[in-house]
Design an enzyme around this catalytic site. Structure first.
Site, mmCIF file in Angstrom:
data_model
loop_
_atom_site.group_PDB
_atom_site.id
_atom_site.type_symbol
_atom_site.label_atom_id
_atom_site.label_comp_id
_atom_site.label_asym_id
_atom_site.label_seq_id
_atom_site.Cartn_x
_atom_site.Cartn_y
_atom_site.Cartn_z
ATOM 1 N N THR A 146 -15.787 -4.341 12.108
ATOM 2 C CA THR A 146 -14.999 -5.526 12.471
ATOM 3 C C THR A 146 -14.007 -5.094 13.553
ATOM 4 N N ASP A 169 -22.695 -5.052 6.619
ATOM 5 C CA ASP A 169 -21.645 -5.825 5.949
ATOM 6 C C ASP A 169 -21.795 -5.614 4.439
ATOM 7 N N THR A 217 -4.443 -1.585 -3.863
ATOM 8 C CA THR A 217 -3.141 -1.517 -3.218
ATOM 9 C C THR A 217 -2.018 -1.854 -4.194
ATOM 10 N N ASP A 218 -0.819 -1.337 -3.907
ATOM 11 C CA ASP A 218 0.345 -1.683 -4.745
ATOM 12 C C ASP A 218 0.718 -3.163 -4.600
ATOM 13 N N GLU A 219 0.169 -3.820 -3.542
ATOM 14 C CA GLU A 219 0.542 -5.229 -3.324
ATOM 15 C C GLU A 219 0.043 -6.135 -4.438
ATOM 16 N N TYR A 246 -4.108 -11.981 1.128
ATOM 17 C CA TYR A 246 -4.629 -10.598 1.109
ATOM 18 C C TYR A 246 -4.470 -9.978 -0.280
ATOM 19 N N LYS A 260 -7.289 -8.794 -3.132
ATOM 20 C CA LYS A 260 -7.402 -7.427 -3.670
ATOM 21 C C LYS A 260 -7.249 -7.444 -5.200
ATOM 22 N N PRO A 278 9.247 -6.233 17.404
ATOM 23 C CA PRO A 278 9.430 -7.438 16.581
ATOM 24 C C PRO A 278 9.635 -7.139 15.094
ATOM 25 N N TYR A 316 10.532 -8.365 11.465
ATOM 26 C CA TYR A 316 10.540 -9.634 10.734
ATOM 27 C C TYR A 316 11.872 -9.796 9.991
ATOM 28 N N ARG A 358 9.399 -0.595 1.996
ATOM 29 C CA ARG A 358 8.041 -0.140 1.715
ATOM 30 C C ARG A 358 8.113 1.338 1.319
ATOM 31 N N ASP A 372 10.598 -14.518 9.998
ATOM 32 C CA ASP A 372 10.068 -13.702 8.904
ATOM 33 C C ASP A 372 8.624 -14.077 8.564
HETATM 34 P P1 NAD Z 1 -8.578 -1.000 8.033
HETATM 35 O O1 NAD Z 1 -8.388 -2.456 8.296
HETATM 36 O O2 NAD Z 1 -8.014 0.005 8.981
HETATM 37 O O3 NAD Z 1 -10.148 -0.692 7.915
HETATM 38 C C1 NAD Z 1 -11.027 -1.521 7.214
HETATM 39 C C2 NAD Z 1 -12.458 -1.064 7.536
HETATM 40 O O4 NAD Z 1 -13.354 -1.872 6.761
HETATM 41 C C3 NAD Z 1 -12.849 -1.239 9.000
HETATM 42 O O5 NAD Z 1 -13.550 -0.114 9.452
HETATM 43 C C4 NAD Z 1 -13.750 -2.465 8.976
HETATM 44 O O6 NAD Z 1 -14.731 -2.477 10.006
HETATM 45 C C5 NAD Z 1 -14.395 -2.341 7.609
HETATM 46 N N1 NAD Z 1 -14.861 -3.629 7.088
HETATM 47 C C6 NAD Z 1 -14.175 -4.798 7.029
HETATM 48 N N2 NAD Z 1 -14.944 -5.768 6.505
HETATM 49 C C7 NAD Z 1 -16.131 -5.184 6.197
HETATM 50 C C8 NAD Z 1 -17.323 -5.668 5.609
HETATM 51 N N3 NAD Z 1 -17.460 -6.950 5.246
HETATM 52 N N4 NAD Z 1 -18.344 -4.803 5.430
HETATM 53 C C9 NAD Z 1 -18.243 -3.505 5.809
HETATM 54 N N5 NAD Z 1 -17.142 -2.999 6.385
HETATM 55 C C10 NAD Z 1 -16.088 -3.829 6.568
HETATM 56 O O7 NAD Z 1 -8.033 -0.778 6.564
HETATM 57 P P2 NAD Z 1 -7.227 0.469 5.939
HETATM 58 O O8 NAD Z 1 -5.801 0.321 6.227
HETATM 59 O O9 NAD Z 1 -7.935 1.718 6.270
HETATM 60 O O10 NAD Z 1 -7.419 0.149 4.377
HETATM 61 C C11 NAD Z 1 -8.565 0.620 3.692
HETATM 62 C C12 NAD Z 1 -8.476 0.174 2.243
HETATM 63 O O11 NAD Z 1 -7.304 0.685 1.653
HETATM 64 C C13 NAD Z 1 -8.412 -1.343 2.066
HETATM 65 O O12 NAD Z 1 -9.187 -1.685 0.949
HETATM 66 C C14 NAD Z 1 -6.948 -1.612 1.812
HETATM 67 O O13 NAD Z 1 -6.797 -2.762 1.010
HETATM 68 C C15 NAD Z 1 -6.535 -0.364 1.081
HETATM 69 N N6 NAD Z 1 -5.125 0.049 1.219
HETATM 70 C C16 NAD Z 1 -4.557 0.167 2.462
HETATM 71 C C17 NAD Z 1 -3.247 0.637 2.564
HETATM 72 C C18 NAD Z 1 -2.579 0.817 3.909
HETATM 73 O O14 NAD Z 1 -1.393 1.081 3.969
HETATM 74 N N7 NAD Z 1 -3.273 0.680 5.024
HETATM 75 C C19 NAD Z 1 -2.537 0.970 1.416
HETATM 76 C C20 NAD Z 1 -3.150 0.833 0.170
HETATM 77 C C21 NAD Z 1 -4.448 0.381 0.087
HETATM 78 O O1 DAU Z 2 1.446 -1.559 0.365
HETATM 79 C C1 DAU Z 2 0.144 -1.340 0.762
HETATM 80 C C2 DAU Z 2 -0.213 -2.299 1.885
HETATM 81 O O2 DAU Z 2 0.489 -1.854 3.036
HETATM 82 C C3 DAU Z 2 -1.719 -2.352 2.151
HETATM 83 O O3 DAU Z 2 -2.361 -2.901 1.033
HETATM 84 C C4 DAU Z 2 -2.012 -3.209 3.386
HETATM 85 O O4 DAU Z 2 -3.402 -3.146 3.695
HETATM 86 C C5 DAU Z 2 -1.217 -2.660 4.556
HETATM 87 O O5 DAU Z 2 -1.422 -3.481 5.690
HETATM 88 C C6 DAU Z 2 0.269 -2.597 4.211
HETATM 89 O O6 DAU Z 2 0.808 -3.937 4.068
HETATM 90 P P1 DAU Z 2 2.255 -4.328 4.669
HETATM 91 O O7 DAU Z 2 2.288 -5.786 4.850
HETATM 92 O O8 DAU Z 2 3.341 -3.690 3.887
HETATM 93 O O9 DAU Z 2 2.161 -3.538 6.100
HETATM 94 P P2 DAU Z 2 2.588 -3.962 7.581
HETATM 95 O O10 DAU Z 2 2.446 -2.733 8.405
HETATM 96 O O11 DAU Z 2 1.890 -5.194 8.026
HETATM 97 O O12 DAU Z 2 4.115 -4.308 7.422
HETATM 98 C C7 DAU Z 2 5.037 -3.367 6.894
HETATM 99 C C8 DAU Z 2 6.398 -4.040 6.851
HETATM 100 O O13 DAU Z 2 6.852 -4.229 8.195
HETATM 101 C C9 DAU Z 2 6.387 -5.426 6.225
HETATM 102 O O14 DAU Z 2 7.582 -5.611 5.484
HETATM 103 C C10 DAU Z 2 6.349 -6.372 7.405
HETATM 104 C C11 DAU Z 2 7.105 -5.626 8.479
HETATM 105 N N1 DAU Z 2 6.659 -5.857 9.872
HETATM 106 C C12 DAU Z 2 5.343 -5.716 10.160
HETATM 107 C C13 DAU Z 2 4.867 -5.920 11.447
HETATM 108 C C14 DAU Z 2 3.398 -5.777 11.770
HETATM 109 C C15 DAU Z 2 7.566 -6.191 10.851
HETATM 110 O O15 DAU Z 2 8.782 -6.309 10.592
HETATM 111 N N2 DAU Z 2 7.108 -6.409 12.122
HETATM 112 C C16 DAU Z 2 5.796 -6.307 12.458
HETATM 113 O O16 DAU Z 2 5.438 -6.548 13.636
#
Ligand code: NAD
Ligand code: DAU
Length: 339
Positions: A36, A59, A125-127, A153, A157, A208, A210, A217, A275
């Site tokens: 994606t 997929d 995720t912790d979310e 989201y 999850k 930016p 929010y 976090r 926000d």
């Molecule tokens: P990301 O968005 O960077 O990567 C997601 C990957 O999944 C991409 O390579 C995308 O191409 C693939 N994908 C999406 N839809 C698909 C589908 N239908 N079939 C096959 N592949 C598909 O995500 P990330 O930040 O690496 O997160 C990975 C996992 O960890 C997620 O499940 C997310 O919920 C979880 N997670 C993320 C965080 C974080 O801080 N990023 C924290 C805790 C948990």
């Molecule tokens: O806690 C785990 C989660 O962390 C994962 O499950 C999600 O996949 C991952 O995207 C992340 O979610 P958050 O919403 O916490 O991450 P994000 O980086 O989008 O935002 C982190 C914090 O920063 C949140 O409070 C929103 C704020 N933010 C984010 C962006 C992109 C801003 O203030 N400005 C911004 O432009």
């Protein structure tokens, strides 16, 4: 041992593949990814030609393609990272989140039931626990905290997590779930807070934040998350959930100021914008279970990890500049243009 890693062309999945190929060079790693907007094959370029590694573009919702892969590979373990992962995008359009995060998870588990595996691991995720108040620093998410989601989201999850536990109870599928806090590190897509602020800082663009930026976090270096999953799939107990986090809570505004300082950019670049809807206030993981049962502790200190991460973005400009030169510009305009 053959492991299917879904979503391995994304941020955490790719780091997990690098970790596993180093830690267990004898394993066969098969990456299944739809590529994606968030998946990038160039991320995997250093392993694409390695024996013991295979990339398959598919997929996880495509039952036929998933079953075919299971027939070809007979995996022992499946680790599911594939997901739509960005909260802001889920607020714009929830539908693909429900499709990939819930339906895709069920297709993968159906394949596991049909062909047999020793472990299905769901990367959650912790979310799923919702948020904690800012004025109660004594409260943390444990594995017993009820699911209580805020965004499409996190709801998708949580839905997937419930399904995973249901497949365990009803069909006896050997599952584990990890619920991790916010990750940071190399190859994170620049829509997320840390890489977005680094990229904007380097371009002297507004940063930016929010609202007031007071949301908290709990940041964990991606390699520490990967080690935790490695441990859980080998030593974690079937049917169990493990929270993963490093007691590293920070306010968004402090992260952004730190990035400005590291890059010698003025804080005047910070712009407070409208926000996020339903914005979770604070996430904070209690990692006592994974620490006590499996001996996992985070190794990377935040002050070192953030320097390493900034340095990575400085030395890998080709990776992210390519990403932000395409459709990302439309995304940015849509999300931040009138904010
Ligand atoms: P990301 O968005 O960077 O990567 C997601 C990957 O999944 C991409 O390579 C995308 O191409 C693939 N994908 C999406 N839809 C698909 C589908 N239908 N079939 C096959 N592949 C598909 O995500 P990330 O930040 O690496 O997160 C990975 C996992 O960890 C997620 O499940 C997310 O919920 C979880 N997670 C993320 C965080 C974080 O801080 N990023 C924290 C805790 C948990
Ligand atoms: O806690 C785990 C989660 O962390 C994962 O499950 C999600 O996949 C991952 O995207 C992340 O979610 P958050 O919403 O916490 O991450 P994000 O980086 O989008 O935002 C982190 C914090 O920063 C949140 O409070 C929103 C704020 N933010 C984010 C962006 C992109 C801003 O203030 N400005 C911004 O432009």
């Amino acid at each position: 041992m053959t492991i299917i890693v879904t979503g391995g062309a994304g941020f955490i999945g790719s780091n997990f593949i690098f970790h596993m190929m180093k830690a267990h060079p004898e394993y066969r790693i098969v990456c299944l990814d739809k590529l994606t907007y968030a998946g990038n094959l160039s991320t995997l370029k250093e392993v694409l030609d390695k024996p013991g590694f295979r990339f398959v573009k598919a997929d996880i919702c495509n039952r036929e393609a998933v079953y075919r892969l299971f027939e070809e590979e007979h995996p022992d373990v499946v680790v599911n990272f594939a997901a739509e992962s960005h909260v802001d995008r889920s607020i714009e359009d929830p539908s693909v989140f429900l499709q990939t995060n819930i339906i895709g998870t069920s297709v993968l588990m159906d394949a596991c039931r049909k062909y047999g595996i020793t472990r299905y691991h769901q990367v959650s995720t912790d979310e799923v626990y919702g948020d904690l108040p800012l004025d109660r620093p004594d409260l943390f998410f444990t594995e017993e905290t009820p699911l209580h989601t805020s965004s499409p989201y996190s709801s998708s999850k949580a839905g997937a997590d419930l399904l995973v536990m249901a497949y365990h109870r009803t069909f006896g599928l050997p599952v584990t779930i990890s619920r991790c806090s916010n990750n940071y590190g190399p190859y994170q897509f620049p829509e997320k807070l840390i890489p977005l602020m680094i990229a904007n800082c380097l371009a002297d663009k507004p940063l930016p934040v929010y609202g007031e930026g007071l949301n908290v976090r709990d940041w964990l270096y991606v390699e520490d998350h990967c080690r935790a999953i490695d441990l859980i799939i080998h030593e974690g107990h079937v049917g169990e959930v493990y929270n993963v986090g490093g007691h590293n809570e920070m306010r968004n505004i402090d992260i952004v100021k730190l990035i400005c300082a590291e890059l010698s950019k003025p804080e005047s670049l910070i712009t407070h914008v409208t926000d996020r809807k339903g914005h979770d206030l604070r996430y904070a993981i209690d990692p006592a279970k994974i620490h006590g049962e499996l001996g996992w502790v985070p190794e990377m200190k935040f002050q070192d990890g953030i320097k390493k991460t900034i340095d990575w973005y400085l030395t890998h400009r080709d990776w992210w500049e390519e990403i932000i030169s395409g459709e990302y510009q439309d995304y940015y305009q849509k999300m931040y243009g009138n904010r």
